[in-house]
Enzyme design. Structure first.
Site, PDB file in Angstrom:
ATOM      1  N   GLU A  38      38.241  36.887  31.717  1.00  0.00           N
ATOM      2  CA  GLU A  38      39.316  37.236  30.929  1.00  0.00           C
ATOM      3  C   GLU A  38      39.741  35.899  30.035  1.00  0.00           C
ATOM      4  O   GLU A  38      40.828  35.456  30.218  1.00  0.00           O
ATOM      5  CB  GLU A  38      40.487  37.532  31.752  1.00  0.00           C
ATOM      6  CG  GLU A  38      39.884  39.007  32.567  1.00  0.00           C
ATOM      7  CD  GLU A  38      41.084  39.517  33.189  1.00  0.00           C
ATOM      8  OE1 GLU A  38      41.810  38.802  34.162  1.00  0.00           O
ATOM      9  OE2 GLU A  38      41.462  40.817  33.176  1.00  0.00           O
ATOM     10  N   GLU A  65      34.942  44.959  37.769  1.00  0.00           N
ATOM     11  CA  GLU A  65      35.946  45.084  38.857  1.00  0.00           C
ATOM     12  C   GLU A  65      36.271  46.531  38.781  1.00  0.00           C
ATOM     13  O   GLU A  65      36.510  47.201  37.755  1.00  0.00           O
ATOM     14  CB  GLU A  65      37.378  44.309  38.426  1.00  0.00           C
ATOM     15  CG  GLU A  65      36.903  42.814  38.472  1.00  0.00           C
ATOM     16  CD  GLU A  65      38.221  41.939  37.939  1.00  0.00           C
ATOM     17  OE1 GLU A  65      39.597  42.409  38.044  1.00  0.00           O
ATOM     18  OE2 GLU A  65      38.023  40.903  37.749  1.00  0.00           O
TER      19      GLU A  65
HETATM   20  C1  GAL Z   1      41.912  41.748  36.497  1.00  0.00           C
HETATM   21  C2  GAL Z   1      41.589  40.032  36.841  1.00  0.00           C
HETATM   22  C3  GAL Z   1      41.621  39.809  38.274  1.00  0.00           C
HETATM   23  C4  GAL Z   1      43.079  40.480  38.828  1.00  0.00           C
HETATM   24  C5  GAL Z   1      42.878  41.891  38.691  1.00  0.00           C
HETATM   25  C6  GAL Z   1      44.019  42.547  39.421  1.00  0.00           C
HETATM   26  O1  GAL Z   1      42.222  41.825  35.292  1.00  0.00           O
HETATM   27  O2  GAL Z   1      40.386  39.747  36.387  1.00  0.00           O
HETATM   28  O3  GAL Z   1      41.499  38.503  38.343  1.00  0.00           O
HETATM   29  O4  GAL Z   1      43.889  39.759  38.500  1.00  0.00           O
HETATM   30  O5  GAL Z   1      42.821  42.115  37.393  1.00  0.00           O
HETATM   31  O6  GAL Z   1      44.277  42.037  40.507  1.00  0.00           O
END
Ligand code: GAL
Length: 951
Positions: free
Chosen positions: A408, A485
């Site tokens: 990010e 993620e």
């Molecule tokens: C994503 C980020 C993670 C964490 C997650 C929410 O955008 O890459 O580091 O913040 O969201 O828990």
């Protein structure tokens, strides 16, 4: 212009030595871990002058362990923000108030080191430091989770005590590049050592060990040359030679075969453990040794509730073993390179690793990415330096299958420098990056939190175009897809894992992903009364924080697996055991490499949850990717509900779990439930005809049931703006009022009609409860609920709430268990008979919320010293569920909702029982898709028939 002080200068200090591989060497090494003298100043300027001089008197200083974060030892406090910088965005400048720790210690350097080159090595210092030896400044560094080395030969005095002094700043230019979603914690938090670097030693080593078409290949690059030995394979070659290796076993996460490799020069011997494997993207698929891999992964931050990111070898091993035991095969090291030992463990136990660079500039999103260093050439060297330090350190690990540029940080030319560095230096690994809108600077198409519906489109390569460059769009569309993620594991959840897994298994392009995230980062702390709890954002007095968003892992902070981890392990199990429509058993081997010879298949048959028969299946060989059909080993004998359960367990000890460890399981129903309740005894009954509720049943004083349409909001209910929980609160679902419409005697029983609705609303629920004596004793309750008026949005539950005496503190049930389950998190719940105390039914989410529900319950008994109450679901004639959801707790949903930490929940003088007729899924709306339509709950007619008897 005055030059920037080193801590505000993003450019790497040229005194930092060229980075090199982490290795085990026979060259002398002195650990500088241990207790250092320590002083803390509020600003850089106020740090004690002259402290690096050997003559400085640190007699009044305290001591601090190394490695450690000073905030966890009483200096300052931890602070949590997700994306926002906790300081003004003013790059590369940082606040004058900049906590600065001064560290001092001495080390006796052996006289034999005279004449050797001596190097001071730091594995990780957060966020910036300068180092001195015997008063000579040797260098400075940024890059908290990256190693740095300095040549200190001129400064060291062998045969004497030497003073090492380090000044560490909490904030630096580097802080702008380290805006990961985690605690801000500082200090020397990884190992420090002094190394003797022999003349003619191994300056660096790069092992290229491949495996293709059944043949291994090896080339080991060592500057200046060396001998390379792999005794087990009879290899004795020169560095730089291309060696064909026949008869080698490849490395994979499933079979992590390693070979000892030794690199020998006149001055040094270096030992490595190498795995032969080839990672390649071919035909749009990410492959290891030519096979498509499916990443069943997690995002791992380094965390311990007492030590923060200063994790020990045992903490790392605990993580690896827990992952392996829960069928996880991949880790993204979100969002920085881990302690180097973690990668040794991943090599050894078998985990695919996406090694991510220490980079995130997410806070710039709040100013429209204005000033983002990612596209500012003044920061280019800093970006490339970070990538270089990671790649060089970790390049020899078989487990590392991709490099990741970071997280990010939007897009820009400095990413190109990182990308090119990795590719030029290491053509053997693809590069990953998620945050470029058009997918540039990534060899895989990576996304986070794409919904199941979008993942499906991507799997079909039918996703909408992203970005404007058609060439780039075509390249991305041809690339394999990874969810770097997904499935935000915050609080109760994540819901919807099954639906993702089905897509990963049906679309070759969808190669799995990494659940966010592995562990809750709750810091062990105490309240004013000395009661222990896990603190989150705001618990340490931060003026800016993001609350419990830091607690979103599959493990609780103390590494206890959460229900989410059990669910994940079940969803991703590498063996699937199911029934076939024609009454047989199918066993599918979802391994990529292994056959099933390492597993035994134990079966049991249980009637009404009681085991009546057991045995073991005799399985033919089933190759990876294959499946087999077998006759069922037994059939139903009696007239009780009967289930066949088959469990795949390890036949022998594996390095990561003992023989008998369960890897997978499946259940097949052999006989359905009989349509009549067991003959049971009744006991005294009393109905309050004014309030329309029972006051006694089965000789037990009770109060209820009343309709309940609310749950204490989960993180997924309440985190998004305009959340489901906001709507429920606005409507008033948490404060239903009840009007008894009428109480009529009918057919030897009583019919109570009650309208339940919140104040200020004209919609409500009409429940009709028909009470009748049950043949053989006890009471029959036939309840129908009908919504009235205008109900639009989802509701959390339709349940029957009771209050019971506190002494009913044990629960036995037949249904889904042993753990909690919600409509979209119920794969891990098997049908069986379970017993628990009321206290053990609760799941201690770091932020209290709805939890502990057992699903698919046929009957439950709540008992105390003198018997108790049995509730059994009976069939209806119109196909309504013959089961219910069960929650039993010693506090109300309102108490759960009000509590900020589990210690706030104080057992009351009643046991609260809710028998759910229907319940909403949990989804992952705290970051990602909400409850899927098939698990959504809308106000609709519901019916349930219950037998209430004495237990
Ligand atoms: C994503 C980020 C993670 C964490 C997650 C929410 O955008 O890459 O580091 O913040 O969201 O828990």
């Amino acid at each position: 212009m005055t030059p920037l002080p080193y801590h505000e200068d993003p450019r790497p200090d040229p005194r930092m030595l060229a980075p090199r591989a982490a290795v085990r060497s026979n060259a002398p090494r002195l650990s500088l871990n241990g207790h250092w003298r320590f002083d803390m100043a509020e600003t850089v300027a106020e740090a004690p002058a002259g402290f690096a001089d050997p003559g400085y008197d640190d007699g009044g200083w305290a001591e601090l362990p190394v490695p450690a974060h000073w905030q966890l030892h009483g200096y300052g406090r931890p602070a949590y923000t997700n994306t926002r910088y906790p300081f003004p965005i003013d790059p590369p400048r940082v606040p004058t108030e900049n906590p600065t720790g001064s560290y001092r210690r001495t080390v006796a350097v052996p006289a034999e080191w005279a004449g050797e080159r001596i190097v001071l090595r730091f594995e990780g210092v957060d966020s910036c430091f300068a180092a001195w030896v015997n008063g000579h400044e040797v260098g400075t560094a940024q890059g908290s989770r990256l190693p740095s080395e300095f040549d200190v030969t001129e400064a060291v005095r062998p045969g004497a005590e030497n003073l090492v002094a380090v000044r560490v700043h909490q904030w630096s230019a580097g802080s702008y590049l380290e805006d990961q979603d985690m605690w801000w914690m500082s200090g020397i938090f990884r190992d420090v050592a002094l190394l003797a670097r022999p003349a003619g030693g191994v300056a660096d080593v790069f092992v290229h060990a491949g495996y293709e078409d059944g043949v291994g290949s090896l080339r080991v690059d060592v500057p200046g040359g060396a001998r390379v030995l792999v005794p087990e394979l009879g290899i004795d070659a020169a560095a730089g030679d291309d060696v064909r290796v026949d008869g080698v076993q490849p490395w994979s996460a499933e079979v992590p075969r390693l070979y000892d490799l030794r690199v020998v020069t006149p001055g040094e011997r270096v030992d490595l453990r190498v795995g032969f494997r080839t990672v390649r993207i071919s035909d749009g698929l990410l492959t290891v040794n030519g096979e498509r891999v499916l990443l069943r992964g997690v995002n791992r931050h380094e965390f311990h509730p007492d030590r923060g990111r200063a994790v020990t070898g045992q903490d790392m091993l605990d993580d690896v073993l827990l992952m392996k035991r829960h069928n996880i095969n991949a880790v993204r090291t979100s969002h920085y390179p881990p302690h180097p030992h973690f990668l040794e463990l991943c090599d050894e136990y078998g985990l695919y690793v996406v090694d991510e660079c220490d980079l995130e500039t997410h806070g710039f999103v709040h100013v429209g990415w204005r000033g983002n260093p990612t596209d500012d050439p003044a920061w280019g060297d800093a970006y490339e330096d970070r990538m270089r330090r990671m790649v060089e350190r970790d390049k020899n690990h078989a487990c590392v299958i991709m490099w990741s540029l970071g997280n990010e940080s939007w897009t820009g030319r400095n990413l190109e420098r990182m990308y090119r560095y990795a590719h030029d230096r290491d053509p053997g690994r693809p590069v990953h990056y998620e945050h470029c809108p058009d997918g540039r600077w990534s060899d895989v198409y990576s996304r986070m939190y794409a919904s199941q519906a979008e993942t499906d489109l991507i799997g079909r390569r039918e996703e909408p175009a992203r970005g404007v460059d058609p060439v780039q769009d075509a390249a991305r569309r041809a690339a394999p897809f990874v969810l770097c993620e997904y499935a935000h594991a915050m609080g109760n959840g994540p819901g919807g894992l099954t639906e993702y897994q089905e897509l990963f298994e049906s679309h070759p392009r969808c190669q799995g992903g990494f659940v966010w995230e592995w562990i809750d980062h709750g810091i062990r702390t105490r309240d004013g009364e000395g009661r222990e709890f896990f603190g989150y954002g705001g618990d340490f007095g931060e003026e800016l924080h993001d609350g419990n968003f830091v607690a979103d892992g599959l493990l609780f902070p103390d590494r206890t697996p959460s229900p989410g981890l059990h669910e994940f392990a079940k969803v991703i199990e590498p063996v699937r055991i199911t029934g076939t429509p024609d009454g047989r058993l199918r066993i599918t081997n979802l391994h990529e490499v292994r056959d099933l010879a390492h597993l035994r298949f134990r079966w049991t048959v249980a009637e009404d949850g009681i085991e009546v028969e057991a045995g073991e299946l005799d399985l033919p060989a089933v190759a990876a990717g294959g499946s087999v059909e077998l006759d069922r080993p037994a059939e139903a004998g009696g007239d009780a509900e009967t289930w066949l359960t088959v469990r795949a367990v390890l036949a022998a000890d594996e390095p990561w779990a003992p023989a008998g460890h369960e890897v997978a399981w499946g259940q097949v129903q052999l006989a359905a439930r009989p349509r009549t309740a067991a003959a049971l005894t009744g006991g005294a009954v009393a109905l309050d005809r004014v309030r329309g509720v029972l006051t006694e049943v089965a000789d037990i004083p009770v109060d209820g049931p009343r309709l309940d349409a609310w749950r204490a909001p989960t993180d997924n209910d309440r985190i998004p703006h305009d959340s489901a929980a906001d709507a429920w609160r606005t409507i008033g679902l948490h404060r239903l009022r009840h009007r008894v419409v009428d109480v009529r005697d009918e057919d030897g029983g009583v019919v109570v009609r009650t309208r339940s609705a919140p104040a200020a609303l004209d919609a409500g629920f009409l429940s009709t409860m028909r009470w009748a004596p049950l043949a053989g004793g006890g009471l029959l309750l036939d309840v129908s609920v009908r919504p009235e008026g205008d109900w639009t949005g989802p509701i959390p539950r339709l349940g029957l709430a009771w209050s019971l005496p506190a002494e009913l503190d044990r629960v036995t049930w037949y249904g889904g268990g042993p753990g909690e389950a919600y409509p979209d998190t119920r794969r891990a719940a098997r049908i069986g008979r379970f017993t628990s105390s009321v206290d053990d039914l609760q799941t201690p989410y770091v932020m209290p919320q709805e939890n502990g529900r057992r699903a698919g319950v046929r009957w439950a008994e709540l008992t105390g010293r003198g018997g108790g109450l049995r509730i059994e679901a009976l069939p209806t004639d119109d196909g309504d569920p013959e089961t219910f959801g069960l929650t039993v707790r010693r506090w109300t949903s309102a108490d759960l909702d009000a509590a900020l930490h589990p210690v706030d929940l104080v057992p009351g003088d009643r046991v609260r029982l809710t028998v759910d007729m229907a319940h909403r899924g949990v989804g992952t709306a705290s970051c990602g898709p909400d409850v899927l339509p098939q698990h959504e709950l809308h106000a609709a007619p519901a019916r349930l028939r219950l037998a209430l008897t004495r237990a």
